[in-house]
Structures are given as C-alpha cells and as structure tokens.
Scaffold this motif. Structure first.
Motif: not given
Ligand SMILES: [Zn+2]
Lengths: 137, 404
Positions: B2, B164, B306, B312, B358, B391-392
């Motif tokens: 991150s 996740q 993603y 998601h 990814h 992402q989260t």
C-alpha cells in the motif's frame, strides 16, 4: 471448558484490550486529542496522528451490519467449521468483528440488536476472555 | 504494497510513454500441467516465467534486445534481483527498478522514469509461482504487518475471521440486504466472466459455467462460494514500455499511459469497504486519472477491474460511477458489461476465470483490446480503457488510450 481459538495479536496496547476483557469490560482506546475511538488498537490515532489514548468503557450494545459463515477451514482445525462471524456497529460508532453467541446466521437480519458478553477461551499465549455478542433482550 | 508512491498526476506525464510490447505465459496450459504433473514435469519458477514472458514481449514489439535499456521487476512473492534478471536475459541497461504493488501499480513509475530520461525503453516484468509454491491465503498464514495502516485482517484471528474472501463476503451480505438481491444475481458476474474466459485462448477456466453450476459450488465464506473467488495459478507478464515518440515506429499500435490516480483508505477500513463500497476513494482517484488524461468517464469504452471476488468487481463498477449503486447486477444480467455491450468489463475473464496475475492480466487485456486484436471478445472501435485496482485499503486506476 475454554474454547481453543487462533492466536491474538499481543504487545503494547493490545495487551491492555485483553486485560479489560479479562475483567469482562469492553474498553477501547480513545484519542485524547480528537476523541476518536481506535479499533483495532493502533499506536497513533488514524484521524489526527496523536499517540495518547485513554481506555473508555463502551456500553457493549450494538447492531449487526453484516455477517458470514466460515465454511472453509482457514485455521487448520483450530476452530470447528462451519462457524458464524458478525460485524457489529457498537453504539459508540465502532465496527467490531465478533461471533454470535446463542444464535446463528439463520436468525440474523440487518440491524438486529446485540449485547456483549465474554466467553472463556485459550490460545497459545494462555487463557483469555473473548467478547462475543448475544441477542439483546 | 500500500506504500507504492505514485508520480504526480500532471498532464506533462500523460501519454509520455506507451506500451509497445506484451508477452504472457500460457496460463491455462501451465495450470493443467501443474494439476496433472505429466512425466518430466518441472514446476515453473519466477525465472522461467520471466524468460518466456520477456521473449514473447520483445518479439511482439519488433524491437531488438539492444533496444531495451531499462528494466523494472515485480516479484510479489520473491524472485531474482534486477541485476540477476539482466544477466539472465543478456540485457545492457541504463536504469533498473524493483517495483512493488499489484495490478501494474508500478506502470506510472515506469512512465515517470522514462519521461525523466533515465532510459528510453523499459521491460516491465511480473511473475509469480503462486500455485507451485503452495502459497495459502487467510488464516494464520496472513502475516501481521505492523506498519499496515489501517491494520489488516490478521487482527481478528481470535474470532476466526480472516482472509480477503471474508471481506467480500461481508460486503455482499450487507449489499444484498440493502438492495434486495438474490444469490443468483451475483452468480451472473461469475457466469459472464467465465464466458469471457472461454473466448480467451490462454485463460485458465474455459469450461462452460451455468447459473446452476454456480449455485452448486461450495461455500467458502457464506454467502460467497468457490465460484465467487479468484483463481490461484502461476504465470508471468512482460510489458515493453517506450517513449511516446519512439512508440510511433513500433510494430504494434502503441497503447499510451494517459492518466493515473490513487486514493488510500486512511481509517475506518471496514466501514469504508463494506458500507461505502470504497466509493470516496474510487471517485477521488478516478477523477485524478481522467483529469490527467483530459478525458471524462463517458469516454471509457472498456473497464478492467481487480476481481478478487465477484462482489469486489461490483464495488469497482458502482463506485467509479459506471453504474448507479445497487444496479450493477441488473446490468450484468442484461449483458451490458459483456463484450459488445454498453461497457465491456474484464473481457478476458479477469482473475475469476482468466488468470490470477494480480491484476497485471487486466492491463494485458486492456492492451489487447486497445490494439483491436481481442478476436471474438473485441470491443469495436475502442479508444479508451480504464483499469482499476482497489484493495481493501487503496484505489489506483489507470487510463490507457490507443495511439501515441
Ligand atoms: Zn485523534
């Protein structure tokens, strides 16, 4: 009998959370500068970056925001699958991940009101009390 | 991951560099070989995957080995150093970088290095042997990252909450009650992406999937099923990126990196993810990227996002404003996000059915689409594609355009 659980995160700050749980009190660190409650425990306030906290007691009441059942065994048998997990919005505004106690996913609807209680558990660091939630009467 | 720094989102860097070469490994064939273990089978390594992806990218670009004067390597789960890769590939380099971050997050850094004159033509290599090394996800394998801000999911281990997948399960549970959705509705996402993978020769999962197949797949974290979750497979991708003026003379239609943006989740991670669907971050980062590119959202003709899980992808689509909140599943059911639809999404099957690269695979697909070489899944006349990593805890979109 104590329930076996996967290991807690321990260390400065974290230990304090679990020490309050042992006294059956749900307390979280509150930033002395801006008043924001921190969860999970962090060394600095995520809102204002200050590092002084005071541990305040919460009401222990909240309502369910979301939930899910772990069917896949992510913890290699440490917890018997399937088991339920819930996301509780505490009255003070914090979102808290926990487990339902005395009810299951089939009983849940969004906004359902719950109250904290503590159950005896143990991990590789020893016995501890874990905050879980039962239906509010 | 991150902490990847993003170069300034200024117009001067827009279209300063272009992707002119693309090489991918044989995801589907490698996946089946790993499962079947034929005699003499040797599992892939980051090195072996790098060699294949690089050789294919170089050939695709029409450039010579001596034209490559820069190298960026991204080995998410470990791999050789840039110097070792340079030796292995026989490269003479002016500039090397080890870049972190998933979904071509490093592409803007590569563009900035080229614009800065550090090199002219860079090979950007990514490879993982995720499956062959037996990497597991969630549970106690989720290693604490004490620097992670906000702290990540390892924290909730004593309640048995990890992975996740659990994030997206909680997202979906909340979403489906809020908008009154059925399990079959979410299944439309998995079914559409499988169809897309079936039109993609190198995709991992090419067996037809019906909504009944989806409903019959086992729960992982209920209400999410196996078919809601991304694959795990091995592979590598290489992009050849060069200065815009040089790109015009290359063999392939150049694909310019036109804009990028980034927004982080600073606090209240679960609330941001589950109740806000990362909307503030998507809006902020999307606007940065479009502004840098001098484009508007309506110009985007193809979207790659993603997809660690079906939900998601729904989060991305709605939070970037590509569908009204609560309506993305209707659009999936209507075919609006299918190839040939209003806005084709994850046209090579994403990570759900295509390949777990990814998010680098999403960028590869944007390149195929912008070159107009995607065959039966081609978006007609495409000029602008958008990729989105979320992402989260962060959102990082990139805008790609056809031509240099
Ligand atoms: Zn504060």
């Amino acid at each position: 009998m104590a329930h076996r659980r996967p290991d807690r995160t321990l260390g400065p700050g974290h230990d304090e959370f679990w020490a309050w749980c042992d006294k059956q009190e749900l307390r979280l660190p509150k930033c002395q500068a801006c008043g924001k409650l921190a969860w999970p425990v962090t060394p600095r306030c995520q809102q204002c970056d200050a590092s002084k906290f005071v541990w305040v007691q919460l009401s222990g009441r909240g309502s369910i925001v979301s939930w899910g059942t772990f069917v896949q065994d992510y913890y290699r048998g440490q917890m018997a699958t399937p088991y339920d997990t819930i996301l509780v919005e505490l009255e003070e505004g914090v979102l808290f991940i926990s487990n339902p106690d005395g009810f299951g996913e089939q009983d849940i609807s969004p906004g359902m009101e719950v109250s904290v209680r503590f159950i005896d558990c143990e991990d590789s660091a020893g016995p501890f009390r874990l905050p879980v939630f039962c239906r509010s009467s | 991951m991150s902490k990847t720094a993003v170069p300034p989102t200024v117009p001067e860097l827009s279209r300063a560099a272009s992707i002119v070469g693309l090489g991918e490994t044989d995801y589907g064939d490698d996946y089946r070989a790993q499962r079947n273990q034929p005699e003499g089978y040797t599992p892939p390594t980051p090195e072996s995957l790098t060699k294949i992806a690089f050789a294919r990218a170089l050939e695709d670009s029409g450039l010579k080995l001596g034209d490559i004067d820069g190298l960026a390597v991204s080995y998410l789960y470990g791999g050789p150093s840039p110097a070792e890769v340079a030796t292995m590939l026989d490269l003479r380099l002016r500039h090397t970088m080890t870049v972190h971050g998933i979904m071509a997050g490093p592409i803007p850094q590569v563009c900035a290095a080229i614009a800065d004159g550090k090199c002219d033509t860079m090979a950007v290599v990514y490879a993982v042997a995720t499956r062959s090394t037996g990497r597991t996800f969630g549970g106690m394998s989720a290693h604490p990252d004490e620097d992670a801000v906000p702290p990540s999911y390892y924290y909730f281990n004593p309640w048995g909450w990890s992975s996740q997948g659990a994030h997206w399960a909680f997202c979906w549970q909340h979403y489906r009650h809020r908008f009154g959705r059925a399990e079959e509705d979410l299944g439309q996402v998995a079914v559409q992406l499988r169809k897309n993978a079936m039109a993609t020769p190198q995709a991992v999962m090419r067996k037809p999937m019906s909504i009944e197949d989806y409903m019959a797949s086992r729960f992982i974290v209920k209400p999410l099923r196996l078919f809601d979750m991304c694959l795990v497979n091995d592979g590598g991708i290489c992009f050849i990126v060069t200065r815009a003026d040089k790109a015009r003379d290359c063999a392939q239609p150049p694909v310019s990196v036109a804009g990028w943006g980034k927004a982080n989740v600073k606090m209240d991670k679960l609330d941001t993810l589950i109740r806000q669907q990362l909307r503030p971050q998507c809006q902020a980062a999307g606007e940065q990227a479009l502004q840098m590119a001098g484009l508007s959202l309506g110009d985007v003709g193809h979207f790659e996002a993603y997809d660690a899980a079906t939900m998601h992808l729904v989060n991305h689509i709605e939070s970037h404003g590509l569908a009204e909140p609560g309506t993305a599943l209707d659009h999936f059911a209507a075919g609006d996000f299918a190839p040939g639809g209003r806005l084709p999404v994850n046209t090579a099957g994403g990570m759900l059915s295509g390949s777990y690269m990814h998010g680098w695979n999403h960028v590869a697909e944007a390149v195929h689409q912008l070159r107009h070489e995607a065959g039966e899944r081609q978006t007609p006349g495409l000029e602008v594609a958008m990729t989105s990593l979320a992402q989260t805890d962060q959102v990082h979109p990139i805008i790609f355009t056809r031509g240099a």
